[in-house]
Design a protein around this motif. Structure first.
Motif, short mmCIF file in Angstrom:
data_model
loop_
_atom_site.label_atom_id
_atom_site.label_comp_id
_atom_site.label_asym_id
_atom_site.label_seq_id
_atom_site.Cartn_x
_atom_site.Cartn_y
_atom_site.Cartn_z
N ASP A 123 -61.68 -28.65 48.66
CA ASP A 123 -62.87 -27.79 48.74
C ASP A 123 -62.96 -26.86 47.54
N ALA A 124 -61.81 -26.31 47.12
CA ALA A 124 -61.78 -25.40 45.97
C ALA A 124 -62.21 -26.12 44.70
N LEU A 125 -61.68 -27.30 44.49
CA LEU A 125 -62.01 -28.06 43.29
C LEU A 125 -63.49 -28.43 43.26
N ARG A 126 -64.02 -28.85 44.39
CA ARG A 126 -65.43 -29.23 44.44
C ARG A 126 -66.32 -28.02 44.21
N ALA A 127 -65.96 -26.88 44.81
CA ALA A 127 -66.78 -25.67 44.65
C ALA A 127 -66.80 -25.23 43.19
N VAL A 128 -65.64 -25.09 42.59
CA VAL A 128 -65.57 -24.61 41.21
C VAL A 128 -66.12 -25.67 40.25
N GLY A 129 -65.84 -26.94 40.54
CA GLY A 129 -66.34 -28.01 39.68
C GLY A 129 -67.85 -28.08 39.64
N HIS A 130 -68.49 -27.63 40.72
CA HIS A 130 -69.95 -27.64 40.76
C HIS A 130 -70.56 -26.28 40.41
N GLY A 131 -69.74 -25.43 39.78
CA GLY A 131 -70.29 -24.20 39.21
C GLY A 131 -70.22 -22.96 40.06
N HIS A 132 -69.50 -23.02 41.18
CA HIS A 132 -69.41 -21.86 42.05
C HIS A 132 -68.09 -21.13 41.84
N ALA A 133 -68.09 -19.83 42.05
CA ALA A 133 -66.86 -19.06 42.02
C ALA A 133 -66.20 -19.17 43.38
N LEU A 134 -64.88 -19.17 43.38
CA LEU A 134 -64.13 -19.31 44.62
C LEU A 134 -63.29 -18.06 44.84
#
Length: 222
Positions: free
Chosen positions: A115-126
């Motif tokens: 989930d972390a990788l997908r969130a950050v990979g798509h431009g979101h801060a985690l």
């Protein structure tokens, strides 16, 4: 960004790298393009492989994760997730200032990692809630790196509308978009619009940058 997320794993402990690589090996939309044991190796590999996301440990030989993150971000070699433990609070604010897009606990479960990788990979801060609380406490403490920054961002903050300032204050308090919508009694889409406008006016790329400014300016949660 490519359709398949390209990930670089950086940790001086081979068992950590291999554990994360094993977790990710079953994901069709994620591929590990390299592993590095220190910050210098990470930068060299990032230049060659151009990963979307770099999972970066902090304490490593030759070059630590904070210095490596600063260089990676400056050279636009990928977005960085910092690996952390709860006994390393002193690194959190430094990592944010270096340009990290978020944090991941070293004992994270497979679904949290993905989930972390997908969130950050798509431009979101985690910023997971438990980490956010510690970051906020760090920034609010006397003598922290955020101290004395009240006037530093006055020009940027002056561009915000009253409602955008309300949203920024709540972002600085660790509220999610849904919580901000509830607190201000406005729609979730409206909050999203305000957040995007705040990013543009404050000249930050994500929520992390906005939270830093809110705390440095002393308006978070006020």
């Amino acid at each position: 960004m490519s359709q398949v997320l390209r990930v670089l794993l950086v940790d001086d402990q081979p068992i950590i790298r291999s554990g994360f690589a094993m977790m990710l090996s079953v994901e069709e939309d994620i591929t590990v393009v390299g592993e590095a044991a220190n910050g210098r190796e990470a930068i060299d590999l990032a230049e060659r492989e151009r990963p979307d996301v770099i999972v970066m440990d902090v304490q490593m030989p030759l070059m630590d994760g904070i210095a490596a993150t600063r260089e990676v971000v400056a050279r636009d070699l990928g977005r960085v997730i910092i690996l952390t433990t709860f006994d390393a609070d002193n690194y959190l604010f430094d990592a944010l200032q270096a340009g990290a897009s978020g944090f991941l606990l070293k004992n994270a479960e497979a679904d949290q990692l993905v989930d972390a990788l997908r969130a950050v990979g798509h431009g979101h801060a985690l910023l997971a809630p438990e980490v956010t609380r510690r970051v906020i406490a760090q920034m609010a403490s006397p003598g922290s790196a955020a101290a004395g920054g009240e006037g530093r961002h006055a020009g940027l903050l002056a561009q915000l509308t009253d409602r955008e300032l309300d949203v920024l204050r709540l972002m600085g308090a660790g509220r999610s978009n849904a919580e901000i919508a509830a607190d201000l009694v406005i729609g979730a889409a409206t909050v999203k619009t305000h957040v995007s406008s705040i990013f543009a006016k404050l000249q930050v790329r994500d929520r992390v940058g906005a939270v830093i400014i809110a705390h440095e300016a002393g308006i978070a949660g006020r």
